[in-house]
Write a protein that holds these residues in place. Structure first.
Motif, PDB file in Angstrom:
ATOM      1  N   LEU A  43      -7.889   3.315  -5.018  1.00 45.42           N
ATOM      2  CA  LEU A  43      -7.242   4.577  -5.389  1.00 45.42           C
ATOM      3  C   LEU A  43      -8.116   5.733  -4.924  1.00 45.42           C
ATOM      4  CD1 LEU A  43      -5.089   6.234  -6.972  1.00 45.42           C
ATOM      5  CD2 LEU A  43      -6.627   6.051  -8.945  1.00 45.42           C
ATOM      6  N   CYS A  81       0.865  -1.181   0.000  1.00 42.70           N
ATOM      7  CA  CYS A  81       0.000   0.000   0.000  1.00 42.70           C
ATOM      8  C   CYS A  81       0.897   1.225   0.000  1.00 42.70           C
ATOM      9  CB  CYS A  81      -0.908   0.004   1.229  1.00 42.70           C
ATOM     10  SG  CYS A  81      -1.729   1.599   1.541  1.00 42.70           S
ATOM     11  N   CYS A 107       2.009   1.758  -8.392  1.00 43.42           N
ATOM     12  CA  CYS A 107       1.353   0.467  -8.213  1.00 43.42           C
ATOM     13  C   CYS A 107       1.696  -0.480  -9.372  1.00 43.42           C
ATOM     14  CB  CYS A 107      -0.154   0.677  -8.121  1.00 43.42           C
ATOM     15  SG  CYS A 107      -1.056  -0.725  -7.420  1.00 43.42           S
ATOM     16  N   SER A 128      -4.128   7.399  -1.516  1.00 45.26           N
ATOM     17  CA  SER A 128      -3.693   6.031  -1.263  1.00 45.26           C
ATOM     18  C   SER A 128      -4.005   5.148  -2.460  1.00 45.26           C
ATOM     19  CB  SER A 128      -4.385   5.460  -0.020  1.00 45.26           C
ATOM     20  OG  SER A 128      -5.790   5.411  -0.218  1.00 45.26           O
ATOM     21  N   VAL A 129      -3.289   4.024  -2.528  1.00 48.83           N
ATOM     22  CA  VAL A 129      -3.591   2.976  -3.500  1.00 48.83           C
ATOM     23  C   VAL A 129      -3.052   1.668  -2.938  1.00 48.83           C
ATOM     24  CG1 VAL A 129      -1.450   3.080  -4.877  1.00 48.83           C
ATOM     25  CG2 VAL A 129      -3.606   2.421  -5.970  1.00 48.83           C
ATOM     26  N   TYR A 186      -6.336   5.555 -15.454  1.00 44.83           N
ATOM     27  CA  TYR A 186      -6.142   4.147 -15.805  1.00 44.83           C
ATOM     28  C   TYR A 186      -5.873   3.983 -17.301  1.00 44.83           C
ATOM     29  CZ  TYR A 186      -8.379   3.437 -11.236  1.00 44.83           C
ATOM     30  OH  TYR A 186      -8.691   3.463  -9.901  1.00 44.83           O
ATOM     31  N   THR A 191     -13.741  -0.578 -11.216  1.00 44.70           N
ATOM     32  CA  THR A 191     -14.105   0.808 -10.920  1.00 44.70           C
ATOM     33  C   THR A 191     -15.522   1.066 -11.397  1.00 44.70           C
ATOM     34  OG1 THR A 191     -13.352   3.111 -11.099  1.00 44.70           O
ATOM     35  CG2 THR A 191     -13.189   1.749 -13.094  1.00 44.70           C
ATOM     36  N   LEU A 248      -5.255  -3.723  -8.517  1.00 44.00           N
ATOM     37  CA  LEU A 248      -5.166  -2.355  -7.993  1.00 44.00           C
ATOM     38  C   LEU A 248      -6.477  -2.048  -7.293  1.00 44.00           C
ATOM     39  CD1 LEU A 248      -3.828   0.765  -9.862  1.00 44.00           C
ATOM     40  CD2 LEU A 248      -6.004   0.872  -8.639  1.00 44.00           C
ATOM     41  N   LEU A 260       0.439   7.560  -7.937  1.00 44.29           N
ATOM     42  CA  LEU A 260       0.040   6.370  -7.187  1.00 44.29           C
ATOM     43  C   LEU A 260      -0.193   5.189  -8.111  1.00 44.29           C
ATOM     44  CD1 LEU A 260      -2.387   8.007  -4.596  1.00 44.29           C
ATOM     45  CD2 LEU A 260      -0.278   6.783  -4.036  1.00 44.29           C
ATOM     46  N   VAL A 261      -0.872   5.424  -9.226  1.00 49.13           N
ATOM     47  CA  VAL A 261      -1.144   4.337 -10.165  1.00 49.13           C
ATOM     48  C   VAL A 261       0.147   3.836 -10.806  1.00 49.13           C
ATOM     49  CG1 VAL A 261      -2.249   3.761 -12.377  1.00 49.13           C
ATOM     50  CG2 VAL A 261      -3.520   5.013 -10.626  1.00 49.13           C
ATOM     51  N   GLY A 271      -2.704  11.193  -8.151  1.00 49.95           N
ATOM     52  CA  GLY A 271      -3.370   9.976  -8.616  1.00 49.95           C
ATOM     53  C   GLY A 271      -2.548   9.229  -9.645  1.00 49.95           C
ATOM     54  N   ALA A 294     -10.505   9.045 -12.428  1.00 48.02           N
ATOM     55  CA  ALA A 294      -9.763   7.798 -12.214  1.00 48.02           C
ATOM     56  C   ALA A 294      -9.684   6.987 -13.503  1.00 48.02           C
ATOM     57  CB  ALA A 294     -10.423   6.980 -11.108  1.00 48.02           C
TER      58      ALA A 294
END
Length: 309
Positions: free
Chosen positions: A234, A206, A253, A218-219, A280, A269, A231, A249-250, A246, A276
């Motif tokens: 997020l 995390c 990950c 967070s993710v 992605y 999602t 994943l 974080l992605v 964002g 988001a």
């Protein structure tokens, strides 16, 4: 000994580098017992995980001198490890791909590296192994943020107290922004509890984004199967949006999934989460399924996105 001044900090980093290179057995500038230098091994890694990549792109990403990279490419070509062909847009540049022999060589190198690290971790307790990998993730996140991200935020590994923050902020944010009811907060609590109870430091992680020491996003990277990473969760606070949190974080990950040996990544999602979904898509995920459902007090369209690593 306290580490306060810049000279002490420099000395501490240099001491750690000496210890770590000795521990990994790379003082001879070769990876473990292989015939490859560290730079050659990194080039092989990039070629194994990315299709038809340009030599210049590898050089830029790894920070390799063009002349040195050219010698590595020439050596790989002579050994039958790669194919190369001129780029249509610039015939002075080449697209590189591993041959079947190259992939076989990389597989052996990758397995050897895996086994060596496993042997290093074997004597450690589960708690010590977790402390070690979290410390490594912190080093990586801090240095990577200094290199490639604005100083306005940083990423770090999760620690005690973070799960409570994730549950609270996810519940409050989605209630405020989309009118989701408390059943979503219950779902987040279940996911966080399962993450802590079944945490596998070698396959899961995390990341928490911070601004001036305050969590703002967070993710989660969790194990779906031996080959597939997932994943999850997020989220970025409103006050931190627009900083690239964002996306960072992605990307972290995805990189974490690659480093942990997964071959594919998936996420679930909702169609209304436009920001988001944009992250992605730009990161390389593809929409593979969509299905209407009613959850969290709302009529929604759930979407499954996937990407090959």
């Amino acid at each position: 000994m306290a580490i306060n001044g810049i000279d002490d900090q420099i000395a501490a980093v240099r001491a750690f580098n000496r210890f770590y290179t000795r521990k990994l057995g790379v003082l001879d500038q070769h990876l473990g017992q292989s015939p490859f230098s560290l730079s050659e091994a990194r080039v092989l890694y990039e070629l194994a995980h990315r299709d038809d990549i340009a030599a210049k792109e590898i050089g830029n990403e790894l920070g390799l001198d063009p002349g040195y990279l050219s010698r590595i490419v020439q050596s790989f070509d002579e050994k039958g490890l790669i194919t190369r062909r001129p780029l249509p847009a610039d015939r002075r540049q080449y697209q590189l791909s591993l041959t079947a022999k190259g992939r076989q060589i990389f597989a052996k190198l990758n397995q050897s590296s895996h086994n060596e690290v496993a042997a290093m971790l074997a004597p450690l307790s589960a708690d010590d192994a977790t402390r070690l990998t979290q410390a490594m993730a912190t080093i990586e996140a801090v240095l990577e943020q200094c290199r490639s991200q604005p100083a306005a935020f940083m990423l770090r590994s999760h620690r005690v107290g973070d799960m409570g923050w994730v549950i609270s902020r996810q519940g409050a944010a989605y209630a405020a922004d989309y009118g989701w009811d408390i059943s979503y907060e219950a779902l987040v609590a279940e996911i966080c509890a399962q993450f802590i109870r079944n945490y596998d430091a070698a396959r899961e992680h995390c990341w928490i984004a911070e601004v001036d020491g305050e969590p703002v996003g967070s993710v989660f990277l969790v194990k779906a199967s031996d080959e597939v990473a997932k994943l999850r969760l997020l989220q970025v606070e409103k006050k931190a949006r627009g900083l690239g949190v964002g996306r960072a974080l992605v990307e972290q990950c995805i990189q974490g999934a690659r480093e942990r040996g997964y071959s594919r990544m998936t996420l679930w999602t909702q169609s209304i989460l436009v920001a988001a979904r944009g992250i992605y898509k730009s990161a390389g995920f593809k929409l593979v399924a969509a299905e209407p459902h009613r959850n969290f007090g709302q009529d929604l369209v759930g979407e499954t996105w996937e990407m090959d690593l």
